[in-house]
Design a protein around this motif. Structure first.
Motif, PDB file in Angstrom:
ATOM      1  N   THR A  98      11.591   9.992  13.022  1.00 13.96           N
ATOM      2  CA  THR A  98      11.315   9.531  11.663  1.00 13.96           C
ATOM      3  C   THR A  98      10.259   8.426  11.692  1.00 13.96           C
ATOM      4  OG1 THR A  98      13.595   9.999  11.058  1.00 13.96           O
ATOM      5  CG2 THR A  98      12.361   8.530   9.593  1.00 13.96           C
ATOM      6  N   VAL A  99       9.287   8.544  10.796  1.00 16.50           N
ATOM      7  CA  VAL A  99       8.300   7.472  10.644  1.00 16.50           C
ATOM      8  C   VAL A  99       8.349   6.959   9.214  1.00 16.50           C
ATOM      9  CG1 VAL A  99       6.757   8.444  12.404  1.00 16.50           C
ATOM     10  CG2 VAL A  99       6.399   9.005   9.983  1.00 16.50           C
ATOM     11  N   ALA A 100       7.947   5.718   9.030  1.00 11.47           N
ATOM     12  CA  ALA A 100       7.803   5.162   7.685  1.00 11.47           C
ATOM     13  C   ALA A 100       6.400   5.487   7.177  1.00 11.47           C
ATOM     14  CB  ALA A 100       8.015   3.650   7.715  1.00 11.47           C
TER      15      ALA A 100
ATOM     16  N   ARG B 236       8.319  -3.873   1.716  1.00  8.56           N
ATOM     17  CA  ARG B 236       8.788  -2.659   2.398  1.00  8.56           C
ATOM     18  C   ARG B 236       8.564  -2.760   3.907  1.00  8.56           C
ATOM     19  NH1 ARG B 236       7.736  -1.311  -2.747  1.00  8.56           N
ATOM     20  NH2 ARG B 236       8.979   0.328  -3.745  1.00  8.56           N
ATOM     21  N   ILE B 237       7.469  -3.391   4.314  1.00 11.28           N
ATOM     22  CA  ILE B 237       7.257  -3.577   5.761  1.00 11.28           C
ATOM     23  C   ILE B 237       8.364  -4.458   6.343  1.00 11.28           C
ATOM     24  CG2 ILE B 237       5.732  -4.563   7.521  1.00 11.28           C
ATOM     25  CD1 ILE B 237       3.372  -3.872   5.589  1.00 11.28           C
ATOM     26  N   LEU B 238       8.719  -5.528   5.628  1.00  8.21           N
ATOM     27  CA  LEU B 238       9.777  -6.414   6.126  1.00  8.21           C
ATOM     28  C   LEU B 238      11.110  -5.664   6.197  1.00  8.21           C
ATOM     29  CD1 LEU B 238       8.822  -9.746   4.292  1.00  8.21           C
ATOM     30  CD2 LEU B 238       8.420  -9.118   6.690  1.00  8.21           C
TER      31      LEU B 238
ATOM     32  N   VAL C 168       1.979  -6.746   8.310  1.00  6.29           N
ATOM     33  CA  VAL C 168       1.539  -5.675   9.217  1.00  6.29           C
ATOM     34  C   VAL C 168       1.469  -6.221  10.642  1.00  6.29           C
ATOM     35  CG1 VAL C 168      -0.272  -3.989   9.739  1.00  6.29           C
ATOM     36  CG2 VAL C 168       0.219  -4.588   7.347  1.00  6.29           C
ATOM     37  N   ASP C 169       0.950  -7.443  10.764  1.00  5.30           N
ATOM     38  CA  ASP C 169       0.813  -8.069  12.079  1.00  5.30           C
ATOM     39  C   ASP C 169       2.188  -8.330  12.707  1.00  5.30           C
ATOM     40  OD1 ASP C 169      -1.240  -9.478  13.907  1.00  5.30           O
ATOM     41  OD2 ASP C 169       0.300 -11.017  13.630  1.00  5.30           O
ATOM     42  N   LEU C 170       3.144  -8.759  11.878  1.00  2.00           N
ATOM     43  CA  LEU C 170       4.500  -9.002  12.393  1.00  2.00           C
ATOM     44  C   LEU C 170       5.109  -7.700  12.925  1.00  2.00           C
ATOM     45  CD1 LEU C 170       6.976 -11.006  12.663  1.00  2.00           C
ATOM     46  CD2 LEU C 170       7.796  -9.926  10.544  1.00  2.00           C
ATOM     47  N   ALA C 171       4.930  -6.610  12.174  1.00  2.00           N
ATOM     48  CA  ALA C 171       5.480  -5.328  12.619  1.00  2.00           C
ATOM     49  C   ALA C 171       4.935  -4.976  14.007  1.00  2.00           C
ATOM     50  CB  ALA C 171       5.135  -4.234  11.611  1.00  2.00           C
TER      51      ALA C 171
ATOM     52  N   SER D 266       7.997 -14.580  12.392  1.00  2.00           N
ATOM     53  CA  SER D 266       9.334 -14.012  12.272  1.00  2.00           C
ATOM     54  C   SER D 266       9.519 -13.368  10.913  1.00  2.00           C
ATOM     55  CB  SER D 266      10.395 -15.106  12.443  1.00  2.00           C
ATOM     56  OG  SER D 266      10.412 -15.942  11.295  1.00  2.00           O
ATOM     57  N   SER D 267      10.409 -12.412  10.888  1.00  2.00           N
ATOM     58  CA  SER D 267      10.750 -11.758   9.636  1.00  2.00           C
ATOM     59  C   SER D 267      11.327 -12.773   8.650  1.00  2.00           C
ATOM     60  CB  SER D 267      11.759 -10.646   9.934  1.00  2.00           C
ATOM     61  OG  SER D 267      12.372 -10.215   8.770  1.00  2.00           O
TER      62      SER D 267
END
Lengths: 236, 104, 304
Positions: free
Chosen positions: A34-36, A57-59, A101-104, C248-249
């Protein structure tokens, strides 16, 4: 090609991607699981609402689905041109989206962006160009501004700009120029599950993504100064 | 844009450090970079200017400066966005002052 | 108005009007700056030469190492007087290189003196890609534990991609004269009409993008006087005890909450005066008239 046709071609195994306004969101099945799926459609102008919608949504993906790959679909004509949006620091909301995006990426999510329609300036910067790798469909329109507008602003004759654009990828619109300069990884003739899965697999194998666009631009001879300039700064 | 190159005989000058930069390439302004050159009793000048057709004036302004100041043994590079002769002379003086050790 | 008093010939130097080189000399510890890729070893942009435009040896940005209050820092200073401080290929790569060096060297901070309209249209693709690389490099440098401070008070402000970059930095220090936004008022007026944004109405432009407004809404961390000493002290004060947060999230969730709440709270507003009234400023029209210290005091007294 409509968004649904693109989605069906990319995800023949099924998807639940929905469109709310111009914001695209959902999940899809691929050979790699599964991908987002996140992005914009109909050449959306990015304002606070879309930026915060995508960021939230990314968070959620980072918090609830560790490691899930993210496919960004990019179709944006840039940012909303509005005093009310600027009053609340629109650049701040676009920066926030870019940070998400960078956090992901830092949390181990592979991300791939595919330009399906337009990709312009601030809208492109905030998520499409923040993904690990950016791809474009053959009829994608990638630009900062068209040559007629550029001729007006720079006071350089349009004919001259057209002539120079034949030999330099540095300023004229076009996905091909961004490919030569290293910012677009490849141009796909048609959206295809095989191409997408190869892109996801390649990025997953590459591991923690470093920004390799300058090196790619040098290798493709489209951007010859940037990489050496960085090396010179590191050695100075 | 026009590229101009000149060479003037001039009394030698001693640099304080390596090179000196003065000014900004902005509207009506210019930047001047002075570096050590190859000939002790001559000064070479390269000008890139946005305004075409002023070669004679550039030559006169810089020749006048070179006759009044020791600038031998230097290479001068100028990037210009339409500075007036008065501004050019002013910046040449500032740049040379920096080049010889900050005396202005 | 009182006549200015010139004490010991030390005049107040406007940061807004200064060149990038004079800002670097005045903000950092005296004599501490060492330039990387100085003009004598650099080449102007060939992309401008092809378009018949004279370039600048430093391509409009100065980078190097220095000390601030005795601490080692790396420095970026954009020159707004050259092509509006706009980012081209070499200009952008110098900034990326400086930020990558900071991530390796780990100085006490990077000081980023922003003065830019964003992408240099003469090198549009190279500029856009470079800004994207700067965005990632700022976040990489911060993730390495090095704070990146944006100083916004130049004549070109921080617009376009450089407005985004500024908000990616650890904190922004602004003067009242500084402007921070995405699209410039002229662009909005050209596309959406003068009723949407009258770019010649300087007071309105300032109420939407200016330093006092960004300070009251929390989009910049510090408001300083329009001089190098103000920016210098602002940076020293911010860095004292600064702890660069790990990405962090939780941190981004808090920001998401803040941005979403204020989107609702100030919905439909089009002028700083409305926002300031909603924030609880008793007489919003006074904001443009009071000095920096009074505004800082006013903000401290606002309801939470």
């Amino acid at each position: 090609m409509t968004l649904n046709e693109i989605l069906d071609s990319l995800f023949p195994a099924g998807h639940d991607v929905a469109v709310a306004g111009q914001l695209v969101a959902g999940t899809a099945q691929t050979a790699r699981g599964t991908v987002a799926v996140l992005g914009t459609t109909d050449a959306a102008a990015i304002g606070h609402d879309i930026a915060l919608g995508l960021a939230g949504r990314i968070l959620d993906i980072v918090d609830q689905h560790p490691g899930r790959a993210i496919v960004f679909l990019v179709d944006t004509k840039g940012q909303v041109l509005s005093r009310a949006e600027e009053l609340l620091c629109l650049n701040g909301s676009l920066a926030h989206l870019a940070r998400c995006v960078d956090l992901a990426r830092r949390q181990g999510h592979v991300s791939i962006a595919l330009v399906t329609g337009e990709a312009v300036s601030g809208g492109f910067l905030s998520f499409g160009l923040m993904a690990d790798k950016t791809y474009a469909l053959a009829d994608a329109q990638v630009r900062v501004m068209d040559l007629k507008a550029m001729a007006r602003v720079t006071k350089i004759a349009h004919e001259r700009l057209v002539e120079l654009a034949g030999s330099s990828p540095t300023f004229a619109p076009g996905a091909e120029n961004y490919l030569r300069m290293g910012a677009i990884e490849a141009i796909w003739d048609t959206p295809s599950a095989a191409l997408l899965e190869a892109a996801l697999a390649g990025q997953a194998a590459a591991g923690a993504a470093v920004d390799g666009r300058m090196r790619a631009g040098l290798a493709r001879q489209g951007r010859r100064l940037a990489a050496d300039t960085v090396s010179a700064v590191l050695a100075a | 844009m026009e590229n101009l190159e000149f060479r003037f005989a001039a009394q030698p000058v001693k640099p304080a450090a390596g090179a000196a930069l003065c000014g900004v390439v902005g509207s009506g302004n210019l930047e001047i970079l002075i570096r050590p050159g190859d000939e002790a009793d001559a000064c070479t000048v390269v000008v890139k200017t946005s305004a075409r057709g002023f070669g004679k004036i550039w030559e006169a302004v810089i020749a006048e400066f070179a006759s009044r100041h020791p600038v031998g043994g230097t290479r001068i590079a100028i990037n210009d966005m339409g500075a007036t002769p008065a501004v050019v002379t002013l910046r040449l003086g500032q740049a040379l002052g920096d080049y010889t050790g900050g005396a202005q | 108005m009182n006549a200015p008093v010139y004490t010991n010939l030390v005049l107040r130097h406007s940061y807004f009007e200064a060149t990038a080189r004079s800002r670097v000399a005045a903000v950092l510890d005296a004599g501490s700056f060492r330039e990387f890729l100085p003009p004598e070893v650099a080449q102007p942009s060939p992309h401008l030469a092809i378009l018949d435009i004279p370039g600048a040896f430093d391509d409009g940005v100065i980078i190097g190492s220095a000390a601030l209050g005795g601490k080692p820092v790396l420095v970026i200073a954009q020159e707004g007087q050259f092509m509006g401080g706009a980012v081209g290929e070499i200009h952008g790569a110098k900034i990326v290189g400086l930020l990558r060096r900071a991530a390796l060297e780990k100085p006490a901070a990077v000081l980023f003196m922003v003065d830019s309209g964003g992408v240099r249209l003469h090198e549009a693709n190279a500029g856009l890609i470079a800004i994207s690389e700067i965005m990632r490099a700022v976040l990489d440098t911060r993730a390495a534990g090095v704070p990146v401070l944006a100083l916004v008070g130049g004549s070109c402000g921080a617009f376009g991609g450089m407005g985004i970059v500024s908000r990616l930095c650890s904190a922004i220090i602004m003067s009242e004269e500084g402007r921070l936004a995405l699209s410039g008022p002229e662009v909005i007026e050209t596309v959406a009409g003068v009723e949407e944004f009258d770019s010649k109405d300087r007071a309105l432009v300032w109420r939407v993008t200016g330093g006092k407004h960004r300070y009251l809404t929390g989009d910049c961390a510090e408001l300083v006087e329009d001089d190098a000493a103000g920016f210098r002290q602002g940076a020293i004060d911010l860095l004292a005890g600064w702890n660069e947060p790990v990405p962090s999230s939780a941190g981004l969730r808090a920001e998401q909450e803040r941005l979403s709440r204020r989107r609702q709270r100030f919905a439909g507003m089009r002028d700083g005066l409305e926002v300031w009234a909603a924030l609880g400023v008793p007489d919003p029209r006074q904001v443009s008239l009071i000095d920096r210290d009074s505004l800082v005091a006013l903000k401290k007294g606002l309801p939470a």
